[in-house]
Structure formats: C-alpha cells, structure tokens
Design a protein around this motif. Structure first.
Motif, PDB file in Angstrom:
ATOM      1  N   THR A  10       0.792  -1.120  -0.169  1.00 45.78           N
ATOM      2  CA  THR A  10      -0.227   0.154   0.042  1.00 45.78           C
ATOM      3  C   THR A  10       0.958   1.322   0.187  1.00 45.78           C
ATOM      4  O   THR A  10       0.645   2.327  -0.862  1.00 45.78           O
ATOM      5  N   GLN A  14       1.245   4.210  -3.176  1.00 41.69           N
ATOM      6  CA  GLN A  14       0.899   5.591  -2.637  1.00 41.69           C
ATOM      7  C   GLN A  14       1.988   6.463  -3.192  1.00 41.69           C
ATOM      8  O   GLN A  14       1.500   7.626  -2.950  1.00 41.69           O
ATOM      9  N   ASP A  67       3.104   9.541   1.042  1.00 44.60           N
ATOM     10  CA  ASP A  67       1.670  10.118   1.214  1.00 44.60           C
ATOM     11  C   ASP A  67       1.971  11.318   2.098  1.00 44.60           C
ATOM     12  O   ASP A  67       2.210  10.891   3.323  1.00 44.60           O
TER      13      ASP A  67
END
Length: 166
Positions: A10, A14, A67
């Motif tokens: 993940t 990102q 992020d």
C-alpha cells in the motif's frame, strides 16, 4: 498477503514519482534532495564527504514522495540521480541512491531501481550503465543485472565496488 506485506504494498502504491532534469527542479525539491542525502550519507553513515560535487546540474533526478496527506510538503521517501554519458565517460551512471529511514523495508529500493532502469533503457537504449555500490549491496544490484568491474575498495571509510550492466 500478510498485514506487513499489505502495508508495504500500500505504501509503495501511494508513492508519487518525479523524474526531472536539474533545471526543472523546484527549490523545495532541491532542498529535499540535499537534506535526504545529508541525513543518509553524512549523518547515518557517519561519512564526511563533498556531496555537492558539481554534477547535480547535469543529472536527471528521480524522486519518490510518500503520502503527505495533510502536510504542506510530502516526505521524500527515496531518491537517486542519473548522470548521462559525456566526453569523459561513455556510460550512464546511477548514484546517490537512498531511501529515507521512514520508508525502508517496503521494497522502495527495488521500485526505484526498476523505474530508473526502465526509463534509462527506453531513453538511451544500448548504453551501458554503471554504479559505485557499497560492497554489501552487490547482491541487490546483481539482481538487476549489474556485475562487478572493479575490486572492492574503500571510499570514505566504506567498502565499495564499481558495477556495470550492459
């Protein structure tokens, strides 16, 4: 997929990637680049050396930003620079490869190298690529087709080896 793998995947998904020539960098990008290089190479590795070597202005720079939701500027996760062939050296050279502490262990090094090698081979097909690796990373770079072309030698107190991919 286990929880840590999912989190790593993940986090990788990102990332925001930026591939730029020096003249296209913003002041914030230059600051982030120099701050990360200082944090990793000078502070973490306790290596005092002339990082600002006059080559950045001729290089292409790959940035991976994490992020930064809610932040004014997203954190720099990874970075490397690419020097193109010139009158003194006919190889493309990859250098200053780093991942910042917060983003280690998620496969970012692999993702950066894959991304940069794909771009280099598309833009400059058939041009050999060389890098000056810390000796303990020979296996990592070897997985991308790099082979040693020098003996292991010490640079700034750290064992290094020149590696090349054709």
């Amino acid at each position: 997929m286990t929880e840590p793998q999912q989190t790593a995947a993940t986090r990788l998904a990102q990332l925001e990637w930026r591939w730029k020539a020096f003249d296209d960098l913003t002041t914030a990008e230059v600051y982030a680049m120099l701050a990360a290089r200082s944090a990793v190479f000078v502070v973490e590795q306790n290596c005092v050396y002339g990082d600002i070597d006059g080559l950045d202005s001729e290089a292409w720079h790959l940035f991976a930003y994490g992020d930064g939701s809610g932040e004014k500027r997203p954190p720099l996760a990874g970075y490397l620079r690419v020097l193109l062939p010139d009158a003194e050296d006919t190889d493309i050279r990859i250098g200053r490869v780093l991942t910042t502490a917060e983003f280690r262990g998620i496969g970012l090094g692999n993702a950066m190298l894959e991304r940069s090698l794909t771009h280099i081979r598309e833009q400059w097909p058939g041009t050999p690529i060389r890098l000056h690796a810390q000796a303990h990373l020979q296996g990592f770079y070897g997985a991308f087709g790099f082979t040693p072309v020098s003996e292991i030698h010490e640079e700034d107190g750290i064992p290094h080896v020149w590696m090349r991919s054709v």
